[in-house]
Design a protein around this motif. Structure first.
Motif, PDB file in Angstrom:
ATOM      1  N   VAL A 170     -13.565 -22.210   4.454  1.00  0.00           N
ATOM      2  CA  VAL A 170     -14.619 -22.712   5.341  1.00  0.00           C
ATOM      3  C   VAL A 170     -15.570 -21.580   5.727  1.00  0.00           C
ATOM      4  O   VAL A 170     -16.792 -21.747   5.748  1.00  0.00           O
ATOM      5  N   ASP A 171     -15.028 -20.394   6.028  1.00  0.00           N
ATOM      6  CA  ASP A 171     -15.885 -19.236   6.306  1.00  0.00           C
ATOM      7  C   ASP A 171     -16.767 -18.929   5.099  1.00  0.00           C
ATOM      8  O   ASP A 171     -17.957 -18.626   5.243  1.00  0.00           O
ATOM      9  N   PHE A 172     -16.175 -18.985   3.919  1.00  0.00           N
ATOM     10  CA  PHE A 172     -16.912 -18.735   2.680  1.00  0.00           C
ATOM     11  C   PHE A 172     -18.060 -19.730   2.541  1.00  0.00           C
ATOM     12  O   PHE A 172     -19.194 -19.363   2.221  1.00  0.00           O
ATOM     13  N   GLN A 217     -12.035 -15.752  -6.461  1.00  0.00           N
ATOM     14  CA  GLN A 217     -13.238 -16.505  -6.820  1.00  0.00           C
ATOM     15  C   GLN A 217     -13.137 -17.874  -6.152  1.00  0.00           C
ATOM     16  O   GLN A 217     -12.151 -18.591  -6.336  1.00  0.00           O
ATOM     17  N   VAL A 218     -14.136 -18.218  -5.368  1.00  0.00           N
ATOM     18  CA  VAL A 218     -14.062 -19.406  -4.523  1.00  0.00           C
ATOM     19  C   VAL A 218     -15.151 -20.402  -4.915  1.00  0.00           C
ATOM     20  O   VAL A 218     -16.321 -20.039  -5.045  1.00  0.00           O
ATOM     21  N   GLU A 219     -14.726 -21.644  -5.104  1.00  0.00           N
ATOM     22  CA  GLU A 219     -15.663 -22.736  -5.377  1.00  0.00           C
ATOM     23  C   GLU A 219     -15.511 -23.779  -4.269  1.00  0.00           C
ATOM     24  O   GLU A 219     -14.405 -24.267  -4.008  1.00  0.00           O
ATOM     25  N   ILE A 220     -16.604 -24.118  -3.611  1.00  0.00           N
ATOM     26  CA  ILE A 220     -16.581 -25.057  -2.496  1.00  0.00           C
ATOM     27  C   ILE A 220     -16.888 -26.470  -2.999  1.00  0.00           C
ATOM     28  O   ILE A 220     -17.848 -26.683  -3.743  1.00  0.00           O
ATOM     29  N   ILE A 221     -16.072 -27.417  -2.575  1.00  0.00           N
ATOM     30  CA  ILE A 221     -16.277 -28.829  -2.909  1.00  0.00           C
ATOM     31  C   ILE A 221     -16.927 -29.502  -1.708  1.00  0.00           C
ATOM     32  O   ILE A 221     -16.416 -29.415  -0.581  1.00  0.00           O
ATOM     33  N   THR A 222     -18.070 -30.157  -1.921  1.00  0.00           N
ATOM     34  CA  THR A 222     -18.808 -30.782  -0.817  1.00  0.00           C
ATOM     35  C   THR A 222     -18.900 -32.284  -1.026  1.00  0.00           C
ATOM     36  O   THR A 222     -18.707 -32.797  -2.130  1.00  0.00           O
ATOM     37  N   VAL A 233     -11.130 -20.657  11.565  1.00  0.00           N
ATOM     38  CA  VAL A 233     -12.237 -19.886  10.988  1.00  0.00           C
ATOM     39  C   VAL A 233     -12.337 -18.530  11.686  1.00  0.00           C
ATOM     40  O   VAL A 233     -12.008 -18.395  12.865  1.00  0.00           O
ATOM     41  N   LYS A 234     -12.802 -17.508  10.967  1.00  0.00           N
ATOM     42  CA  LYS A 234     -12.833 -16.143  11.480  1.00  0.00           C
ATOM     43  C   LYS A 234     -14.239 -15.585  11.651  1.00  0.00           C
ATOM     44  O   LYS A 234     -14.436 -14.658  12.426  1.00  0.00           O
ATOM     45  N   SER A 235     -15.219 -16.104  10.926  1.00  0.00           N
ATOM     46  CA  SER A 235     -16.559 -15.529  10.977  1.00  0.00           C
ATOM     47  C   SER A 235     -17.336 -16.079  12.165  1.00  0.00           C
ATOM     48  O   SER A 235     -17.192 -17.247  12.553  1.00  0.00           O
ATOM     49  N   GLY A 236     -18.180 -15.225  12.748  1.00  0.00           N
ATOM     50  CA  GLY A 236     -18.995 -15.647  13.873  1.00  0.00           C
ATOM     51  C   GLY A 236     -19.953 -16.764  13.504  1.00  0.00           C
ATOM     52  O   GLY A 236     -20.201 -17.675  14.298  1.00  0.00           O
ATOM     53  N   LYS A 237     -20.501 -16.724  12.283  1.00  0.00           N
ATOM     54  CA  LYS A 237     -21.450 -17.751  11.868  1.00  0.00           C
ATOM     55  C   LYS A 237     -20.781 -19.112  11.798  1.00  0.00           C
ATOM     56  O   LYS A 237     -21.332 -20.118  12.269  1.00  0.00           O
ATOM     57  N   ALA A 238     -19.586 -19.186  11.208  1.00  0.00           N
ATOM     58  CA  ALA A 238     -18.874 -20.467  11.116  1.00  0.00           C
ATOM     59  C   ALA A 238     -18.509 -20.977  12.503  1.00  0.00           C
ATOM     60  O   ALA A 238     -18.681 -22.170  12.807  1.00  0.00           O
ATOM     61  N   GLN A 239     -18.025 -20.104  13.363  1.00  0.00           N
ATOM     62  CA  GLN A 239     -17.656 -20.531  14.707  1.00  0.00           C
ATOM     63  C   GLN A 239     -18.854 -21.073  15.466  1.00  0.00           C
ATOM     64  O   GLN A 239     -18.757 -22.094  16.145  1.00  0.00           O
ATOM     65  N   ALA A 240     -19.990 -20.390  15.355  1.00  0.00           N
ATOM     66  CA  ALA A 240     -21.182 -20.831  16.082  1.00  0.00           C
ATOM     67  C   ALA A 240     -21.641 -22.203  15.608  1.00  0.00           C
ATOM     68  O   ALA A 240     -21.973 -23.089  16.420  1.00  0.00           O
TER      69      ALA A 240
END
Length: 732
Positions: free
Chosen positions: A416-418, A451-456, A470-477
């Motif tokens: 999710v952070d990715f 290597q990360v692939e996101i499914i939407t 989640v760990k990143s500030g952007k995702a949390q915000a």
């Protein structure tokens, strides 16, 4: 006419710098220095020196990084527009548009800095990052300006001003210096700020480092020679092997992270091997790993996967045989060019080699844009500031998109952070992920090189439950903003539905315009606020109907207003808690009039992340977010209330928390612990001796503190006590 005060310092600097760096325009720098000295002629620093000494010192710092003429001239002129009668058009006329633009950028940052209210800090940070995103040299001047101010902070007379400047330095400027690779500058900023904010801890660590050097004066040269011999035996060419003790602040952070006292750290020394070529780095690594036992989990390859600030080096940790002390060391292996970038900043190296036009960091420093995005996403200034600090202070893990693009994330980041790092809309629509071609759970942790692939999914929305991992500030915000908007809309709809139902029960057809008399009678700001008040239970739907149609109101009984009370936990010998009524610590998110209690299972204090649990007839109980009792309410999520401590408001003077101290039992232990508590102006309310084995024992302390920051300072002081092994806050 007498020369302005401090002009001799300007002339001496310009003469020295023109000889040291022939690239620079000596005439322009001399003109800028003279102009600044004349402009500041009537001003003096708090230590009594002519004011021009400060701009010259800032220019000196930047000249040490071999920056261009325009940046050094900006350093000489950076306070002219802010502190004198000279305006920006005059700067442009005398020194050109580029220098005027840089001076303007630094001036704007200086103006926003004088605002000290916490609610304005997020806006200040936004302006800083926007200025940096246009020209990195604005940040370089600002960092040098802050460094000299920290070097002379002892002359600032007001303790609160020194504390605020040091805190801002540690939270914002030192991490920014690290992000652009200026390791040397970052370390000095951290050390100076740490000494100001925690003088006792700094003095204790500095004293122990001095003692360590004195006791083992020959150890660093001895290990350096041992490493040289290892390289020579294996035929590995090298230019230099150097050892050093780590900085007091980095040692302090490691003590906090590992929850150990100074004696519990064995890797307080680091050694650096400089080799001629990139290929020699791996040869040297092989030789070191062959000669010594490797410490698991300590190897990092920043050469094949550089940090986004350009940092490249091999890091490894090894165990030296035959030594009781300093058994573990960190070894860094790099080329001379890598070393230059690591020590003096990729930004300075980059500008020097590619020219001032390369000072636009939008592509090479995407984290600047990411931080601006956080500040634009968060509605609450305090949450924005915390998310940004989180983003600045993170440790890193490096992953790749299916196309091979490098993505830098905080350690323990998830898919999710990715997804949110790729794009906010990708994060919102994320429904699954593949890591290295395999389907994984969204809360799985990513590793270096994944290597990360996101499914939407079209129309997908963030899940508020993601906030738990989640760990990143952007995702949390982004997730927090969506969750707050969703909860607000849900509460609004519930309130409206209740009022519509009440209208029908009274035989009335609902129309929103009929609520206008009720809005005025119930002293609401509008219909929307009234919907929320009804949903929260502060106002009943029946009250709304009666306020809109007074003729429907029957005989009334006087109602006593419900007082807002809270419990202050007192811990006894058994560990149980008794609640006594005290003035409430202001909590946001709780409707005025609802009863408020602090949970006796986790004893939250201001600064803890908290959640409210609504109980019919009992009001709201405040728990810490990690309280084990919250599992009992997982089946009724509608009872959870998003609450927080009100910033800047005064609540109870102190709150009781329990600490467990593991220590070596000795005659001075209790006096050392008592002195540490007294030094931090905390109050010891109860002490009990717990486990006692051989030479060690456990102490259970009940201590009154103001908030989590006060608690952290107290725990840090306790950890620095001689004989203390670890200090923990008791939970549940």
């Amino acid at each position: 006419m007498a020369p302005p005060p401090g002009l001799d310092a300007v002339l001496e600097f310009c003469s020295r710098i023109s000889e040291a760096d022939p690239r620079l325009d000596a005439d322009l720098l001399l003109r800028a220095g003279r102009f600044a000295a004349e402009a500041h002629a009537k001003q003096a620093r708090q230590n009594g020196e002519p004011y021009i000494i400060h701009p010259v010192a800032v220019a000196e710092i930047l000249a040490g990084y071999r920056l261009d003429t325009e940046t050094i001239a900006t350093a000489l002129l950076h306070d002219v527009v802010e502190d004198t009668d000279h305006k920006l058009p005059e700067i442009e006329r005398r020194f050109g548009a580029e220098i005027a633009r840089l001076v303007d950028g630094v001036t704007k940052l200086s103006r926003i800095e004088v605002q000290s209210e916490r609610t304005k800090q997020a806006e200040n940070l936004r302006k800083l990052l926007l200025a940096v995103s246009e020209d990195l040299r604005v940040l370089l001047v600002k960092l040098a300006d802050r460094l000299h101010n920290m070097r002379t902070i002892a002359f600032v007379t007001k303790p609160e001003s020194r504390n605020r400047t040091a805190r801002e330095t540690l939270d914002i400027y030192a991490p920014l210096a690290e992000r652009i690779g200026m390791e040397q500058l970052k370390t000095e900023l951290e050390t100076l700020a740490f000494r100001e904010l925690k003088p006792d801890a700094w003095a204790t660590i500095a004293q122990r480092l001095t003692y360590l050097r004195g006791r083992s004066e020959d150890i660093i040269p001895e290990i350096e020679q041992e490493l040289r011999d290892t390289l020579d035996v294996n035929g590995v060419p090298y230019e230099e092997v150097q050892g050093r003790a780590k900085s007091p602040y980095s040692i302090w952070r490691k003590m906090q992270a590992k929850n150990v006292a100074f004696e519990g750290l064995s890797d307080v020394m680091a050694f650096r091997i400089i080799v001629p070529e990139r290929a020699h780095c791996y040869l040297a690594l092989g030789a070191i790993h062959d000669a010594y036992k490797v410490i698991a989990g300590r190897f990092k390859d920043y050469i094949s996967t550089p940090k986004t600030n350009g940092y490249q080096s091999l890091h490894t940790g090894v165990l030296l045989p035959g030594r009781r002390d300093e058994a573990k060391i960190e070894v860094q292996i790099r080329t001379r060019e890598m070393h230059h970038i690591a020590e003096y900043g990729f930004a300075a190296h980059w500008i020097y080699k590619q020219g001032p036009q390369a000072a636009q960091p939008a592509r090479s420093f995407p984290w600047v844009r990411a931080l601006v995005d956080i500040l634009e996403t968060e509605d609450e200034a305090n949450e924005a500031l915390e998310s940004t600090k989180l983003e600045l202070h993170r440790e890193l893990v490096f992953c790749f998109t299916p196309k091979g693009d490098l993505i830098e994330l905080p350690r323990d980041a998830t898919p999710v952070d990715f997804a949110y790092h790729v794009h906010s809309q990708v994060g919102d629509a994320c429904v699954g992920a593949k890591v290295n071609g395999r389907i994984v759970r969204l809360h799985d942790k990513l590793e270096n090189g994944d290597q990360v692939e996101i499914i939407t999914a079209k129309g997908g929305q963030p899940n508020p439950a993601w906030l738990k991992f989640v760990k990143s500030g952007k995702a949390q915000a982004r997730i927090r903003r969506f969750a707050q908007a969703e909860e607000k809309q849900k509460q609004r709809d519930e309130g409206r539905t209740a009022i519509v139902k009440a209208f029908r029960m009274n035989g009335l057809e609902f129309q929103e315009k009929l609520l206008e008399p009720a809005v005025k009678a119930l002293r609401q700001s509008g219909v929307e606020e009234m919907y929320h008040q009804v949903a929260s239970g502060s106002i009943s739907a029946r009250d709304v109907v009666h306020a809109a149609f007074p003729e429907l109101r029957g005989p009334q009984r006087p109602v006593e207003p419900t007082a807002l009370v809270s419990g202050r936990a007192r811990l006894g010998r058994s560990g149980s808690a008794k609640q006594t009524a005290v003035p409430a610590a202001p909590i946001t998110g709780v409707v005025a009039g609802m009863q408020l209690h602090f949970a006796q299972c986790c004893h939250p204090i201001p600064g803890d992340r908290i959640v409210g649990i609504v109980t019919t007839g009992k009001g709201v109980t405040i728990h810490t977010q990690d309280c084990h009792m919250l599992e009992n309410f997982s089946a009724t999520p509608e009872r959870f209330l998003d609450v927080d401590w009100e910033q800047g408001a005064l609540g109870p003077a102190t709150h009781v928390v329990r600490l467990t101290v593991q220590a070596v039992n000795g005659p001075q232990l209790l006096s050392s612990v008592a002195n540490a508590i007294s030094k931090q102006k905390a109050v010891l309310t109860n002490l009990r001796l717990g486990r006692r084995e051989d030479e060690e024992c456990d102490l259970n302390l009940d201590v009154e503190v103001r908030d989590t920051r006060h608690l952290a300072e107290l725990m840090g002081t306790l950890r620095a006590c001689e004989g203390v092994i670890r200090v923990d806050r008791a939970k549940n």
